[in-house]
Design an enzyme around this catalytic site. Sequence first.
Site, mmCIF file in Angstrom:
data_model
loop_
_atom_site.group_PDB
_atom_site.id
_atom_site.type_symbol
_atom_site.label_atom_id
_atom_site.label_comp_id
_atom_site.label_asym_id
_atom_site.label_seq_id
_atom_site.Cartn_x
_atom_site.Cartn_y
_atom_site.Cartn_z
ATOM 1 N N GLU A 43 -4.377 2.755 6.322
ATOM 2 C CA GLU A 43 -4.088 4.195 5.974
ATOM 3 C C GLU A 43 -5.388 4.693 5.266
ATOM 4 O O GLU A 43 -5.380 5.080 3.962
ATOM 5 C CB GLU A 43 -3.047 4.170 4.961
ATOM 6 C CG GLU A 43 -1.599 4.090 5.418
ATOM 7 C CD GLU A 43 -0.374 4.012 4.380
ATOM 8 O OE1 GLU A 43 0.499 4.394 5.048
ATOM 9 O OE2 GLU A 43 -0.609 3.906 3.289
ATOM 10 N N GLU B 44 4.384 2.498 10.706
ATOM 11 C CA GLU B 44 5.210 2.214 9.492
ATOM 12 C C GLU B 44 6.114 3.218 9.494
ATOM 13 O O GLU B 44 5.816 4.404 9.696
ATOM 14 C CB GLU B 44 4.228 2.250 8.271
ATOM 15 C CG GLU B 44 3.472 0.948 7.973
ATOM 16 C CD GLU B 44 2.761 1.088 6.625
ATOM 17 O OE1 GLU B 44 3.264 1.858 5.666
ATOM 18 O OE2 GLU B 44 1.745 0.537 6.395
#
Length: 633
Positions: free
Chosen positions: A145, A300
Amino acid sequence: MPGLLFGGDYNPEQWPEEVWDEDVRLMSEAGVNLVTVAVFAWSRLEPAPGVHDFGWLDRIMDLLHEHGIAADLATGTATPPPWLVREHPEIRPVDAGGTVLEFGSRQGYCPSSPVFRTSTVRLAGAIAQRYKEHPALAMWHISNEYADHTVECFCAESARHFRRWLVGRYQTIEGLNTAWGTSCWGQHYTDFGQVEPPRRAPGPVNPAQLLDWRRFSSDALLECFEAEKAVLREVTPDIPVTTNFMSVLYHLDYWKWAQAEDFVSDDAYPDPADPESPITIALSYDLMRSLKQQPWLLLESAPSAVSWREVNVPKAPGVMRLHSLQALAHGSDGVMFFQWRQAKYGPEKFHSALLPHGGTDTRQWRETLALGAELKKLASVAGTGTRADVALVLDWPSWWGLEAPESMPSGRLKLKDMLLAWYAPLRRRGLDVDLAPADRDLSSYRVVIVPNLYLCTAEYAAALAGYGGHLIVGPFSGVVDAAEQVHDGGAPGPLRGLLGVRVEEPWPIPDGITQALDDGTQATLWSEWITLDGAQPLVRYAGGPLDGRPAVTRHGRATYVSCLPTDTSPILERVLTEAGLPTGLLPEGVEMCRRDGHLFLLNHGHRAQTVDTPQGAVELAANDAVVLKLGEP
């Protein structure tokens, strides 16, 4: 890997080894075929400089392979270990006010730090050498991320890196002065060494400097990714590489980033308490599919509640399945979750998981089992594509310039809101939508919508002029060039010949006020005083200083919308009809998507709905989803 991917982040280092056997046994029971491992494991994999401990990861990789589960193996570089931070405190990030951010969370690094970069490449290379022949290795997961916590750094090393980046862009200090317009406010530079990052200053910072800083910060993080990818590619040339994106993210130019990935992956966490979240997350999924114009992977998502909102609402029964099928409907080739086993400690201990604190005698576990079984039945979806007739143009430099702090006619223009104003009514009509950069070949689309193109280059304008289809361009477009300098003659700059209008003056609308239009609709936040230069008026302003002046115009097949309508549907109805596309509305809360040979119907509403399809009427309960194989009864 055949079929759809199913699994999630697995953090065995948080659990005693006697739990691992139970984990993989339950994974097999649930139909898990892929797990992400070692995302935050740097301090465990390299407990001291150059000293590696792979034993525990060896055992996990072996255990996964024994149970037929593949590994999305991370390089572990998302968070530097304490020893590295203490030996080299200069790698810590510094904010715009000069505060050094301390170790104790995650992503605590300066993207420009040579020490940090060298250390990540060394670790990635060691992991690659260790597991290059391991049969469980299916893909590489670099860092985690990017730009979630560390977006930019204002330290001295970042300043030096910024100057090198500027030299590469402008070559000479004269070139920089010209591009940045430094004669304004006495900012003329005589040497690149005088340039600093846009730290906190007494007043507004040069918007051209801010725009270049946004470009640089995106590039600096991308360099970190590419440095790790290079060593992985050298050791394992046939193993695909990705990093998990964060939906429609302001900070990183994902068009540029996607070119560096083998495939796109995304983390998505729609808020079950927000009735608008199904449409906002659908927009991000369509972006992921569009970035490389191929299937992507939801890497995710949350089985139920997250842990980081002010109020973390769980997903009602059936919503985990609904959200998972929505990702598949928009092009994902799998559904992965954070995380496998719910944590006992740390900031994410209340984040939901496929296997919750309560164990296997829970609603969550039963939904996990059901989803795993259903994904096996949907194996034919994997690898299929989507053909969209409509495209929305999204340009990151325009976004960065449009939402720069201060110095703008209004701070109320938000690009995501402008995108959604067109995207939502398109989805209500069951139309599949791609997103596209401004310079992409758009000839395959019947309708192209540019919600905003504040920054418009000659190349962008040429691409839009060469499109030839039905085009809609939103307000405050064609205002500046790539250096944030206003085009000669004002907006819409190089789009003037295409749109047939001149914008004499932007006319922002104060908060709480609406501007009437003569077709009975309203505009909010923004309007413009425009003059026709070949275009024909379709809608005029009604009342106020702009009374009777053109608001929406037409020039050939190009429509210009000089305001922000509270409802774009009337404009869309006309353009879609002319393009031969359907305009009928789906039932409230229902979403329809197509992937080659498959039709997805999703009911995000709270009551049952009936949907007409080529296979006949389909009944959808609340929070329900149906997938039809087209051509089959």
